[in-house]
Design an enzyme around this catalytic site. Structure first.
Site, PDB file in Angstrom:
ATOM      1  N   LYS A   1      15.980  35.963  25.819  1.00 42.73           N
ATOM      2  CA  LYS A   1      15.306  34.924  26.292  1.00 42.73           C
ATOM      3  C   LYS A   1      15.814  35.041  27.757  1.00 42.73           C
ATOM      4  O   LYS A   1      15.020  34.814  28.927  1.00 42.73           O
ATOM      5  CB  LYS A   1      14.972  33.650  25.554  1.00 42.73           C
ATOM      6  CG  LYS A   1      14.047  33.580  24.665  1.00 42.73           C
ATOM      7  CD  LYS A   1      12.668  33.944  25.088  1.00 42.73           C
ATOM      8  CE  LYS A   1      11.749  33.648  23.841  1.00 42.73           C
ATOM      9  NZ  LYS A   1      10.099  34.021  24.499  1.00 42.73           N
TER      10      LYS A   1
ATOM     11  N   TYR B   1      18.609  36.355  20.166  1.00 38.59           N
ATOM     12  CA  TYR B   1      17.341  35.589  20.553  1.00 38.59           C
ATOM     13  C   TYR B   1      17.811  34.866  21.907  1.00 38.59           C
ATOM     14  O   TYR B   1      16.624  35.176  22.769  1.00 38.59           O
ATOM     15  CB  TYR B   1      16.943  34.656  19.612  1.00 38.59           C
ATOM     16  CG  TYR B   1      15.600  33.808  19.954  1.00 38.59           C
ATOM     17  CD1 TYR B   1      14.592  34.262  20.318  1.00 38.59           C
ATOM     18  CD2 TYR B   1      16.160  32.233  20.300  1.00 38.59           C
ATOM     19  CE1 TYR B   1      13.607  33.731  20.547  1.00 38.59           C
ATOM     20  CE2 TYR B   1      15.132  31.662  20.738  1.00 38.59           C
ATOM     21  CZ  TYR B   1      13.761  32.084  20.908  1.00 38.59           C
ATOM     22  OH  TYR B   1      12.656  31.264  21.438  1.00 38.59           O
TER      23      TYR B   1
ATOM     24  N   SER C   1      13.568  29.543  26.026  1.00 33.39           N
ATOM     25  CA  SER C   1      14.095  28.800  25.313  1.00 33.39           C
ATOM     26  C   SER C   1      15.493  28.058  25.426  1.00 33.39           C
ATOM     27  O   SER C   1      16.092  28.539  26.320  1.00 33.39           O
ATOM     28  CB  SER C   1      14.422  29.677  24.171  1.00 33.39           C
ATOM     29  OG  SER C   1      15.324  29.051  22.982  1.00 33.39           O
TER      30      SER C   1
END
Length: 331
Positions: A145, A141, A117
């Site tokens: 990643k 998040y 991402s």
């Protein structure tokens, strides 16, 4: 040769599965259907329902289907929600990736394409993000990643894992009328759901230092994204070299107001979006260069903004029609 697509029943994963099928490559899907939909998976593709954190299950799938490589798409993908649910995010994205890598090592599968991402960059201090831009994630998040990328890197050092990670920004549109984005957090479904329900979409922040005052972001079509996943897998399969990380970016962003205008034009629903204050942490502009991926992964922006909106709108209406039919007692 068969590729395992984790999360292959989700919006992005299902497009990846179908892109593999389009070039004659076999796939098998592992998905717990927590956010995916079984009907998104083609009938001729095996779907194994279960969590990627079940290492024994992943090992069984790898062995039974003679899997030669993995496209790891499964994960918890909501950056904002991850701030409120960090432990859940790390369990899904870090522990889940660890489980997949353990299963691969145990079964001798040594190739993986990782769905990463642009959240790994945080708020970059540059107009155009490249693979050399420093990573500084600002959410669990994004951190999860980046940790996933580190796991691949370290496993490569340890056992020779062949890998690449694809970082991308805002994935929109649809390549198939029966596959749509059902996320409750993404801009396109939020706007389309509001229009269908007769509500007015909202823009958060209209005083940014951008041409029209609204945030500028990279929006890429999901079908273009899927093609590059296949290209990465085929290069790994052929033993061809790949960079550890690629950005799948447009090189030229689109503003939120431009999205709203395109939504009105395509749907025929005229509206003036409501406006509100900025959301904390929203940078004015995040746009990435896709030059490296264009060189190696057949990456290109094949779809215009109108294509993105129209395909999303068509898929959204098709989903609504299918839902209405399923609830029609006379059907």
């Amino acid at each position: 040769m068969t590729w395992l697509v984790t999360g292959g029943a989700g919006y992005i994963g299902a497009h990846v599965v179908r892109a593999f099928g389009d070039v004659g490559l076999r796939t098998v899907v592992v998905d717990d259907l927590s956010s995916g939909h079984a009907q998104f998976v083609p009938d001729d593709v095996p779907l194994v329902r279960g969590p990627i954190g079940d290492t024994a299950l992943v090992r069984q799938v790898l062995a039974e289907h003679q899997v030669t490589g993995v496209v790891h798409v499964a994960g918890f993908k909501y950056a904002g929600v991850s701030v409120e649910r960090p432990l859940h995010t790390y369990e899904q994205n870090v522990t889940g990736t660890l489980s997949v890598l353990e299963a691969m090592a145990a079964e001798g599968v040594d190739a993986i394409v990782f769905s990463s991402s642009a959240a790994t960059y945080g708020t970059p201090h540059t107009d155009l993000v490249t693979e050399e831009t420093p990573t500084s994630p600002e959410s669990p998040y994004g951190e999860s990643k980046l940790i996933g990328e580190w796991l691949l890197r370290d496993q490569a050092r340890a056992v020779g894992l062949r890998h690449t990670s694809l970082r991308y920004f805002n994935v929109v549109g649809s390549g198939y009328p029966d596959v749509c984005d059902t996320s409750p957090h993404n801009l396109f479904p939020l706007v389309l759901d509001a229009l269908v329900a007769g509500r007015t979409p909202r823009i958060n922040g209209v005083d940014y230092d951008t041409p029209d005052g609204t945030c500028v972001r990279d929006y890429i079509h999901v079908a273009d994204l899927a093609v590059s996943h296949v290209a990465a897998a085929r290069r790994l399969e052929a033993g061809e070299p790949l960079e550890p990380v690629y950005n799948l970016g447009s090189g030229d962003g689109v503003s939120v107001r431009q999205i709203m205008t395109a939504m009105a034009d395509v749907t025929g629903i005229r509206f003036e979006p409501e406006t509100g204050p900025r959301r904390p942490g929203d940078p004015a502009r995040i746009v990435a260069s896709g030059d490296l991926a264009a060189r190696d992964l057949d990456w290109q922006m094949r779809h215009s903004l109108e294509d993105m909106v129209r395909s999303a709108w068509d898929a959204r209406r098709a989903a609504a029609d299918a839902d209405a039919e399923s609830h029609d007692p006379t059907a």
